[in-house]
Design an enzyme around this catalytic site. Structure first.
Site, PDB file in Angstrom:
ATOM      1  CB  CYS A   7      -2.828 -11.229  -1.562  1.00  0.00           C
ATOM      2  SG  CYS A   7      -2.106 -12.815  -1.047  1.00  0.00           S
TER       3      CYS A   7
ATOM      4  CG  HIS B 153      -0.385  -8.448   1.328  1.00  0.00           C
ATOM      5  ND1 HIS B 153      -1.731  -8.297   1.564  1.00  0.00           N
ATOM      6  CD2 HIS B 153      -0.168  -9.782   1.180  1.00  0.00           C
ATOM      7  CE1 HIS B 153      -2.309  -9.480   1.581  1.00  0.00           C
ATOM      8  NE2 HIS B 153      -1.388 -10.403   1.352  1.00  0.00           N
TER       9      HIS B 153
ATOM     10  CD  GLU C 123      -1.774  -4.815   2.245  1.00  0.00           C
ATOM     11  OE1 GLU C 123      -2.051  -5.932   2.732  1.00  0.00           O
ATOM     12  OE2 GLU C 123      -1.617  -4.624   1.016  1.00  0.00           O
TER      13      GLU C 123
END
Length: 237
Positions: free
Chosen positions: A113, A216, A218
């Site tokens: 990001c 993102h 994750e």
């Protein structure tokens, strides 16, 4: 047990209020959990630009995380700051020093990001300061639905490192940004774009692993997201 490479993870910084009456660092747990799941050993990196090289001596790879702030336009010749721009100069100073130092060592770097945007600047690229003012008929890049869900898709450019990692032409991604990369730097290429043309990923062609994604991974919104973390950790071994 297989050796776990040490991954330095940049922190966010907040002014007094909320968690503490003094300035404090913070980061979502899923950044760290995703690295552990991918086989790495994450450690947090406080913002001391003068110690960037010392930190790099101790780690095998660098993850530059996102946050609700922007890279100073002065760092990429962006002109006057847009009224929406929010700066955290201490954080940016450290992240830029650490990223440039890692690139000079050819140490693997993953920018997520805002970390992708900072990586682009470190590689000589530039940014769009506010997507709604610069991109006609832009998508809602600050998606209204939860970050645990996709906001839109991206097209993955053939022949790129990202394409080799994810093994597909498209991915569903979450979206939490009002800025974006305007142009990749020399020796860099765009590896992902949104349907409205906004750049969603960049990578260096002159480093063994210097990859940035605007979303993102994750959160593992797409089944290919963990592959990005795994490839990064593998490159750090």
């Amino acid at each position: 047990m297989t050796h776990r490479p040490i991954i330095g993870v940049t922190l966010d910084a907040e002014q007094p209020g909320g968690y503490s009456k003094l300035p404090w660092y913070a980061l979502r747990q899923n950044y760290f959990a995703a690295i552990v799941e991918a086989g790495g050993l994450p450690i947090a990196l406080p913002h001391h630009a003068e110690l960037a090289e010392a930190y790099l001596d101790e780690i095998d790879g660098l993850m530059v995380t996102g946050g609700a702030f922007d890279v100073d336009p002065a760092l990429y010749g962006g002109g006057p700051a847009h009224q929406t721009v929010v700066l955290k100069s201490g954080r940016t100073d450290f992240e830029l020093a650490a990223t440039r130092g890692a690139l000079a060592r050819d140490m693997p770097v993953l920018g997520i990001c805002g970390g992708e945007q900072l990586l682009a600047v470190a590689l000589g690229g530039s940014l769009i300061q506010h997507i709604p003012d610069s991109v006609p008929r832009a998508l809602a890049h600050e998606q209204p639905n939860p970050r645990t869900e996709p906001g839109h898709e991206v097209a993955i450019a053939e022949g790129t490192l990202l394409a080799r990692i994810v093994g597909r032409a498209r991915m569903a991604v979450n979206s939490a940004h009002h800025q974006a990369v305007a142009a990749a730097g020399d020796g860099s290429v765009v590896n992902a774009t949104a349907p409205d043309g906004v750049i969603e990923g960049i990578e260096s062609t002159s480093h063994r692993f210097a990859l940035g994604v605007q979303w993102h991974p994750e959160y593992a919104v797409d089944a290919a997201d963990p592959l990005i973390l795994r490839a990064f950790v593998t490159a750090c071994r």
